[in-house]
Structures are given as structure tokens and as C-alpha cells.
Design a protein around this motif. Structure first.
Motif, PDB file in Angstrom:
ATOM      1  N   LEU B  94      10.328  17.650  66.184  1.00  0.00           N
ATOM      2  CA  LEU B  94      10.603  16.700  64.723  1.00  0.00           C
ATOM      3  C   LEU B  94      11.354  16.385  64.349  1.00  0.00           C
ATOM      4  O   LEU B  94      11.303  15.470  63.356  1.00  0.00           O
ATOM      5  CB  LEU B  94       8.566  17.673  63.996  1.00  0.00           C
ATOM      6  N   LYS B 109       9.205  11.582  53.569  1.00  0.00           N
ATOM      7  CA  LYS B 109       9.683  12.742  54.562  1.00  0.00           C
ATOM      8  C   LYS B 109       8.294  12.478  55.037  1.00  0.00           C
ATOM      9  O   LYS B 109       8.373  12.471  56.286  1.00  0.00           O
ATOM     10  CB  LYS B 109       9.409  13.982  53.862  1.00  0.00           C
ATOM     11  N   LYS B 110       7.143  12.601  54.511  1.00  0.00           N
ATOM     12  CA  LYS B 110       5.633  12.886  54.921  1.00  0.00           C
ATOM     13  C   LYS B 110       5.005  11.744  55.662  1.00  0.00           C
ATOM     14  O   LYS B 110       4.967  11.694  56.557  1.00  0.00           O
ATOM     15  CB  LYS B 110       4.847  13.452  53.720  1.00  0.00           C
ATOM     16  N   GLU B 113       7.746  12.138  58.627  1.00  0.00           N
ATOM     17  CA  GLU B 113       6.607  12.924  59.854  1.00  0.00           C
ATOM     18  C   GLU B 113       5.694  12.637  60.355  1.00  0.00           C
ATOM     19  O   GLU B 113       5.044  12.829  61.776  1.00  0.00           O
ATOM     20  CB  GLU B 113       6.134  13.922  58.870  1.00  0.00           C
ATOM     21  N   ASN B 114       5.277  12.179  59.606  1.00  0.00           N
ATOM     22  CA  ASN B 114       3.385  10.591  59.917  1.00  0.00           C
ATOM     23  C   ASN B 114       3.695   9.857  61.449  1.00  0.00           C
ATOM     24  O   ASN B 114       3.237   9.897  62.998  1.00  0.00           O
ATOM     25  CB  ASN B 114       2.478  10.163  59.463  1.00  0.00           C
TER      26      ASN B 114
END
Lengths: 235, 240
Positions: B94, B109-110, B113-114
Motif C-alpha cells: 500500500l 492520504k486517505k 489509499e482508497n
């Protein structure tokens, strides 16, 4: 000699000066070692990176620094700073700084080599991958190369730290107020050599032995492949 | 999308590329084939400036690629998949996927990551998100590498022999991902020896030999009636 070792009076004398001579000396040695290590790391990283750049002048500068300071005695270097720096800065060099500069520059040369070999051990494909994603040279170093280098070089780096601690004792030769200086000036004056040098050695040992164990531990750890991270709530 | 003009590349005395001219249209799937040492890899490594051309120019989106702007160009337009995968071993899968989007493209960041999880899903490795690359098989590593090249969302992906370092039984899983990818409006330039793949996805195939583009055409042309003698000899050796 054996008689000296078990001379209770001499040990009592030692215990008296322990807080007044040895502890301040020990603290001075610790301070010089820590600050010296910091300087050595900064110099080591800078010159280590310079030596891996494909620019002639950078490589030359790095080579010159490393070769000069690795191939001349630390004692000569410290005597040189002690006697010559006052002309440059127009006053006496504080003993603390003398030690920091001495061991910092000297070990920086060794650390530069450790870092160079560490960087060169990272496969070239890592640079390719980083460049192909759009990272510049310094970003590539910071995010991708140096973290990989760190794992490999931590053991030799810890050895450098250990040697650096021991080498701070050259300060004693220029009245550096460090542990060895205090031990020598107290015991040497009284011919209490055993009581002077044995505890002194043990105090150095108390710093260096854990470092040696740490180096060994890191060496073992650097050979292991990490297993999966515990999943954090990722979508 | 890509224009290569009079590109020459020497390694010392060795002329690896001799005056290459090539245009790749947006969305085109170009496959480059040829014997080893013919300059295929060097050519695509010149496109994103991993190799500095000795002379000649490379344009991406009509902008000249130079030593100075190569990072910027890569960030905006191109990504690459390598023969040796070149995943970052000190990061999890990841983290490999989100590093460039977060650090270079300033994606939160979120969100990164998705996106990364979506692509991992697509290459069938969502369950490996928190693994380190060394713990994956070669085929899995290469699928991660492809997902990484997708996460930055550039329009051009360069594939440098993506299946050559794989065990035979892992080749197909990687090719399947690439075939899936070919249905999108991404420009793909692939150096490969996988003729089945070339036949299935390529809009155009070029054959290189000894630093020159010797022949180019549709896959049909190549596999039914190649004209050049060297092309024939080469295809004769690798098609069974």
C-alpha cells in the motif's frame, strides 16, 4: 601493583573524587560524544551523498575530505585545532567544541564511507523506479534510497559511534576536561594509577559495551525480511 | 502523445540507437519487439529520460523532455513498469502505491489509499495491501508494480519487458492485467517478447534490430506476411 589494587586507602580517595572529578568528566565525555556524533552524521551524510553524485567536483570534494581525515592521526588533528584555531577565531576554543570538532570531523570521514557504500548497495532499479514516478534526486534519496541504506548501515554506524566515544579520550592530551583527563590528572599526580585508570576504563566500557551489543542486534535484524504489517483500518 | 525525432544513443563507442523516429498516438498500444541488444529497452528508457539521449529529441504531449524537466514530465505524463519490478522493499504494498500520489501529486492520504485499494482490487491483490514486496511471488510483485504505475494516473505507461523475469506459470497473470488495461484510453508502449499479447492488444508493432526500426505495421501484418528478412528470421525463431 597487586598491592596497589587492594589498597583500601587509595580506593577511599577515589570514592571521594568520584563525584567531583569523574562524574563531571564522564558527563563532559558524554556531551562531546553526542554532539560529535551529530556533527559526524551530518558531515557523513553530506559527503556520502556527494560521493555518489555523478558530478566530478562533488566526488572530488568528498574523496579529498575522506582520504585526508582518514589517513592522518586524530591526535594530530586535535592538536592542530587546539593550537591553530585560536588564530582563526581570535580566542581560545572552548574544550567542548574542540572535542566536538575533533571527533566530529574525523568520524564524519568514516561515516561518509559507510553511507557511500550503503547507497551504492541499493540496486540501481530503485533509482529508475523513483525517477520514473517523477521524484527528483533529493526526494529519491530521502524517501527511497536512504531508508533502505539505513537498515544496512546501522550496524557499521553503531561501530563508528562506539569508536567515537573511545576517541573522545584524546581530549585528555589537550586538557579537555573529559573523563580521561580527570582520571589522569587525579591519579597521575598521586601515582594512584590503578584507582585512576581502572574505573575510568569501566566508565567507557559502560557506554561502549551496550553499543557493541546494539550493533550486533542490528546486524541480525538487518538480515531479516519484515513480515506483513498488521492491517490498520484501510478501506 | 510521444514523438521521437532523430534519437541517437551511444554507450561509449557502442551505438545502441541509430537515428530513431517514432510517433505514438494518444491511446495507442504500441508493442516493440526485436532481439536482445537491439535497443528496445534503451529506446523506451530514453522516452522518460532514464537514459539521456546522445542526440535527438523526445516530445511528450508536444513538450520537449530535458534533463531539467524530466521529473516534472514523469510526474505529469508517464510511468513505467520494469522487468525487475523495482518495488520499494522498505514499504508495504500500500505504501508503494501511495508514495508518489501523496508526496508528488499532493493527493490527500486517505484518498490515495482508497485509489490504491481500487487498483489492488483490479489486479487481484487487495488482500496483500499490508505485505512487504519480498513476501510476494514475482507475478504478484509485477501486478503490484502495474497498480503502482496506475495510481499516479498518467496517460502514458512504458512497459520494459514486464514478463521476462517471471517464472513461466506467472506470465499469464501479468499479461491478463495488461490486457485488461489495454481496453482503456491509456497509451501503452510495451517492450515484450510475448507475441500472443502483441497480437491481442497491439494497434501497431515495431520491430527493432541493431539500433534501427526495421519494420512496422499491424500485428496482422507481422504475423502473416512480414517483409523484412531480419523480421522473418526473428519471428521464425520465437513463434513455434
Amino acid at each position: 601493583m597487586i598491592k596497589d589494587l587492594f589498597d583500601v586507602k587509595r580506593w577511599e580517595a577515589f570514592l571521594k573524587v568520584l563525584p567531583t572529578e569523574y562524574i563531571p568528566g564522564f558527563i563532559m565525555t558524554l556531551k562531546v560524544a553526542l554532539a560529535g556524533l551529530l556533527l559526524a552524521l551530518v558531515l557523513g551524510v553530506i559527503f556520502g551523498i556527494l560521493s555518489t553524485m555523478k558530478i566530478k567536483i562533488c566526488q572530488f570534494l568528498s574523496r579529498a575530505y575522506v582520504e585526508f581525515f582518514q589517513n592522518t592521526p586524530l591526535v594530530v588533528q586535535v592538536f592542530f585545532y587546539y593550537n591553530c584555531l585560536p588564530f582563526v577565531i581570535g580566542g581560545r576554543v572552548p574544550k567542548f567544541w574542540l572535542g566536538v570538532i575533533g571527533v566530529g570531523i574525523y568520524h564524519g570521514a568514516y561515516i561518509a564511507e559507510v553511507i557511500r557504500t550503503g547507497i551504492e548497495a541499493v540496486p540501481k532499479g530503485q533509482f529508475d523506479a523513483a525517477y520514473s514516478q517523477g521524484f527528483g534526486y533529493l526526494q529519491t534519496m530521502w524517501y527511497i534510497i536512504l531508508p533502505q541504506t539505513m537498515k544496512m548501515i546501522l550496524p557499521p554506524l553503531t561501530n563508528q559511534a562506539l569508536n567515537l566515544v573511545k576517541n573522545t579520550s584524546v581530549l585528555a592530551m589537550v586538557a579537555g576536561m573529559d573523563l580521561m583527563y580527570h582520571a589522569d590528572s587525579w591519579g597521575g599526580d598521586r601515582n594512584f594509577f590503578v584507582q585512576a585508570y581502572l574505573p575510568c576504563a569501566l566508565l567507557y566500557f559502560a557506554i561502549c559495551f551496550p553499543l557493541a551489543r546494539l550493533a550486533r542486534y542490528l546486524e541480525i535484524r538487518s538480515k531479516q525480511i519484515p513480515s506483513a504489517k498488521k492491517a490498520k483500518g484501510v478501506a | 502523445m510521444v514523438k521521437v525525432e532523430n534519437l541517437k544513443k551511444n554507450f561509449g563507442d557502442l551505438e545502441v540507437l541509430k537515428d530513431i523516429n517514432l510517433t505514438v498516438e494518444e491511446g495507442e498500444k504500441l508493442v516493440i519487439i526485436g532481439p536482445s541488444g537491439s535497443g528496445k529497452s534503451t529506446l523506451i528508457r530514453c522516452i522518460n529520460y532514464l537514459e539521456e539521449p546522445t542526440s535527438g529529441e523526445v516530445y511528450i504531449n508536444d513538450q520537449l523532455v530535458t534533463k531539467k524537466n524530466r521529473s516534472e514530465m514523469a510526474k505529469n505524463y508517464s510511468s513505467m513498469v520494469f522487468q525487475q519490478f523495482n518495488l520499494y522493499p522498505h514499504m508495504t504494498v500500500l505504501q508503494n502505491l501511495t508514495l508518489a500520489p501523496v508526496k508528488l501529486q499532493k493527493v490527500p492520504k486517505k484518498e490515495a489509499e482508497n485509489t490504491a485499494m481500487e487498483y489492488l482490487e483490479r489486479v487481484g491483490l487487495a488482500d496483500k495491501a499490508n505485505e512487504y514486496p519480498q513476501n510476494l511471488s514475482g507475478g504478484q510483485q509485477q501486478r503490484v508494480a502495474i497498480a503502482r504505475s496506475l495510481c499516479t494516473k498518467q496517460k502514458l505507461i512504458l512497459f520494459d519487458e514486464p514478463t521476462s523475469a517471471l517464472d513461466p506459470e506467472m506470465v499469464q497473470e501479468v499479461l491478463d492485467v495488461m490486457i485488461g488495461l489495454s481496453k482503456e484510453n491509456i497509451t501503452m508502449v510495451c517492450v515484450t517478447h510475448e507475441m500472443g499479447f502483441a497480437r491481442q492488444v497491439a494497434d501497431r508493432v515495431i520491430f527493432m534490430d541493431d539500433g534501427n526500426i526495421v519494420e512496422e505495421g499491424t500485428p496482422e501484418h507481422f504475423f502473416t506476411n512480414p517483409e523484412n528478412e531480419r523480421t522473418k528470421a526473428f519471428l521464425g525463431k520465437i513463434l513455434h
